[in-house]
Design an enzyme around this catalytic site. Structure first.
Site, short mmCIF file in Angstrom:
data_model
loop_
_atom_site.label_atom_id
_atom_site.label_comp_id
_atom_site.label_asym_id
_atom_site.label_seq_id
_atom_site.Cartn_x
_atom_site.Cartn_y
_atom_site.Cartn_z
N GLU A 141 0.84 -1.22 0.00
CA GLU A 141 0.00 0.00 0.00
C GLU A 141 0.86 1.26 0.00
O GLU A 141 0.48 2.28 0.56
CB GLU A 141 -0.93 0.01 1.22
N GLY A 142 2.02 1.16 -0.65
CA GLY A 142 2.95 2.28 -0.70
C GLY A 142 4.01 2.13 0.38
O GLY A 142 3.68 2.04 1.56
C1 FAD Z 1 2.88 -9.48 0.56
C2 FAD Z 1 2.53 -8.44 -0.43
C3 FAD Z 1 1.19 -8.26 -0.80
C4 FAD Z 1 0.85 -7.31 -1.76
N1 FAD Z 1 -0.45 -7.21 -2.17
C5 FAD Z 1 -0.75 -6.44 -3.27
C6 FAD Z 1 -2.04 -6.49 -3.86
O1 FAD Z 1 -2.94 -7.16 -3.37
N2 FAD Z 1 -2.25 -5.79 -4.98
C7 FAD Z 1 -1.29 -5.02 -5.58
O2 FAD Z 1 -1.54 -4.42 -6.61
N3 FAD Z 1 -0.04 -4.95 -5.03
C8 FAD Z 1 0.25 -5.64 -3.90
N4 FAD Z 1 1.51 -5.60 -3.35
C9 FAD Z 1 2.53 -4.80 -4.02
C10 FAD Z 1 3.04 -3.64 -3.18
O3 FAD Z 1 2.10 -2.61 -3.13
C11 FAD Z 1 4.40 -3.21 -3.79
O4 FAD Z 1 5.32 -4.21 -3.44
C12 FAD Z 1 4.86 -1.87 -3.29
O5 FAD Z 1 4.03 -0.85 -3.81
C13 FAD Z 1 6.30 -1.57 -3.66
O6 FAD Z 1 6.56 -1.83 -5.00
P1 FAD Z 1 7.84 -2.71 -5.41
O7 FAD Z 1 7.79 -3.96 -4.60
O8 FAD Z 1 7.87 -2.85 -6.87
O9 FAD Z 1 9.10 -1.89 -4.90
P2 FAD Z 1 9.85 -0.71 -5.71
O10 FAD Z 1 8.86 0.30 -6.15
O11 FAD Z 1 10.74 -1.31 -6.71
O12 FAD Z 1 10.72 -0.07 -4.54
C14 FAD Z 1 11.96 -0.61 -4.11
C15 FAD Z 1 12.56 0.35 -3.07
O13 FAD Z 1 12.81 1.63 -3.70
C16 FAD Z 1 12.16 2.65 -2.96
N5 FAD Z 1 11.70 3.71 -3.89
C17 FAD Z 1 11.04 3.57 -5.06
N6 FAD Z 1 10.77 4.76 -5.59
C18 FAD Z 1 11.25 5.70 -4.74
C19 FAD Z 1 11.28 7.13 -4.71
N7 FAD Z 1 10.72 7.84 -5.69
N8 FAD Z 1 11.87 7.74 -3.67
C20 FAD Z 1 12.43 7.01 -2.64
N9 FAD Z 1 12.43 5.66 -2.61
C21 FAD Z 1 11.84 5.02 -3.64
C22 FAD Z 1 10.99 1.96 -2.29
O14 FAD Z 1 10.50 2.70 -1.18
C23 FAD Z 1 11.61 0.64 -1.91
O15 FAD Z 1 12.32 0.78 -0.71
C24 FAD Z 1 1.86 -6.51 -2.35
C25 FAD Z 1 3.20 -6.68 -1.96
C26 FAD Z 1 3.54 -7.63 -1.03
C27 FAD Z 1 4.98 -7.81 -0.69
#
Ligand code: FAD
Length: 409
Positions: A389-390
């Site tokens: 959720e962000g």
């Molecule tokens: C168990 C689980 C359940 C989930 N359930 C759902 C679901 O039901 N539906 C759905 O759609 N999604 C779901 N998600 C996805 C979740 O919302 C994303 O994992 C999350 O938004 C982060 O995206 P990412 O994993 O691609 O990380 P990334 O976006 O690749 O981020 C990697 C790191 O970089 C940092 N970062 C990225 N951009 C910036 C910036 N501009 N400034 C500073 N730091 C930054 C992030 O904070 C993080 O620390 C789920 C994830 C998990 C692990």
């Protein structure tokens, strides 16, 4: 003028105690088993459905509590029981909110009941927004939805990831690109009905925590769905896209809430409340342990080093709850989030849960590090709150941009 009170009313207390009883008697005793099995706890969901906790009616009642505290209170109690199982119980709600936020009355009436099923045949739903290359950066989403006018059907292609209940859901809500040139403003949400050909589960993830909650990829290959499955309808979408194109032409960069962002925004304080539940559970275990574990001839809580940690843990948990309650109250009262108070509550509560569960392990010493005691699991579970959720970084970004008046894209 309304009287100010921080006390829950009798009805809220009754609901809270009922949920607490379910969390203590049904969820918590099952927590270790389903964490080890890493499977959806269907019997517990069924039990929740039987008593009325797993249903749209229940969440609607909590949602419409005029104080705004119904949902955070429910989340805190269920997640106090166990985060993985509780997420299996409330995960369908994320997809339901997606439909409630963007769907027509007819769509709400048709699809939400199918998301939950009934007590004899429970179903779950999934909300699919994230993709392998589009996590925090929702605008880089690639899943496409193309309209086939001759058949009045939409055709979806792409790969979603991290979907809670992905692939095992009866109904999937999928966010897809309908106009790639508009970035996140060119997204729309679709219902993929049960057993639609072309939708399949990709890999199921083996996770660090919340292991009773199913998380998987969802692959969409020429998934054909009726035109009526576009949430909000075609007319509304066409109007929205036309406005976005006008703004793009005029070089306007103002904040635009797309369908997926609206869903996340509405659910942030609720995630904060989940984190408060996990943090409180770990704190309670640590407090009990510190009062009974003796070293050097006295309970370890007699050491200021331990007692002060517990004081800090409890202070942070209460502060987190207050931020969550404030944001929830603001949401139901229609107050403007001028300082991104919803994101603030999620940021503080999730970081608190991570920290407090770690402190709980420390207070339990070697026992805290084993699966004989629940704080090890709670610490693994708590890590999710700063990610989904962000992430915490994205919450900070949203808060900072709101404070500075910069656009949130
Ligand atoms: C168990 C689980 C359940 C989930 N359930 C759902 C679901 O039901 N539906 C759905 O759609 N999604 C779901 N998600 C996805 C979740 O919302 C994303 O994992 C999350 O938004 C982060 O995206 P990412 O994993 O691609 O990380 P990334 O976006 O690749 O981020 C990697 C790191 O970089 C940092 N970062 C990225 N951009 C910036 C910036 N501009 N400034 C500073 N730091 C930054 C992030 O904070 C993080 O620390 C789920 C994830 C998990 C692990």
């Amino acid at each position: 003028m309304a009287e100010f009170t921080m006390e829950l009313n009798d009805e809220q207390k009754e609901v809270r105690d009922w949920l607490h009883g379910f969390a203590a008697d049904v969820i918590r005793p099952a927590a270790a088993e389903w964490d080890e099995r890493e499977e959806t706890p269907w019997p517990v969901i069924q039990e929740a459905a039987k008593v009325g906790i797993y249903s749209l009616d229940f969440y609607a009642q909590q949602y419409f509590d005029p104080t705004g505290l119904g949902i955070p209170m429910a989340m805190e109690e269920l997640f106090w029981g166990d985060a993985g199982i509780a997420l299996s119980i409330v995960g369908t709600g994320l997809a339901a909110v997606g439909v409630l936020a963007n769907g027509t009355e007819e769509q709400i009436g048709t699809w939400i009941p199918q998301m939950y099923g009934d007590a004899n045949d429970v179903k779950v739903a999934a909300f699919c927004s994230s993709e392998p290359d589009a996590g925090s950066d929702v605008a880089s989403m690639r899943t496409r939805a193309v309209y086939d006018e001759a058949k009045d059907e939409w055709v979806l292609n792409g790969t979603k990831t991290w979907a809670t209940n992905g692939g095992i859901a009866n109904v999937h809500v999928v966010v897809a690109v309908v106009d790639a040139e508009l970035g996140s403003k060119g997204h729309a949400s679709f219902i993929v009905p049960p057993n639609t050909p072309g939708l399949s589960q990709g890999q199921k993830f083996k996770k660090h925590g919340i292991r009773a909650s199913h998380t998987a990829e969802v692959v969409l290959e020429n998934v054909r769905i009726p035109g009526s499955c576009l949430l909000g309808g075609k007319e509304k979408l066409d109007e929205r896209l036309a406005r976005a194109r006008e703004r793009a032409k005029a070089g306007g960069g103002e904040r635009v809430k797309n369908a997926a962002m609206a869903t996340f925004e509405a659910s942030r304080p609720a995630v904060g409340a989940m984190a408060v539940g996990t943090a409180r559970a770990a704190y309670e275990v640590a407090l009990d342990y510190a009062k009974t574990r003796e070293q050097f001839g006295r309970p370890i809580i007699d050491n200021q080093g331990v007692a002060f940690q517990l004081a800090d843990m409890r202070t942070s948990i209460d502060a987190a709850r207050l931020l969550v309650w404030r944001a929830s109250w603001m949401a139901i009262s229609g107050k403007q989030f001028t300082a991104a108070e919803g994101s603030m509550s999620k940021l503080f509560a999730s970081e608190t849960a991570k920290k407090v569960t770690g402190q709980a392990i420390q207070i339990l010493g070697g026992n805290g590090y084993t699966r004989e005691y629940p704080v090890e699991r709670m610490h693994r579970d708590a890590a999710i709150y700063t990610i989904f959720e962000g992430t915490s970084e994205i919450q900070r970004l949203v808060i900072a941009r709101t404070l500075s008046g910069m656009p949130i894209r």
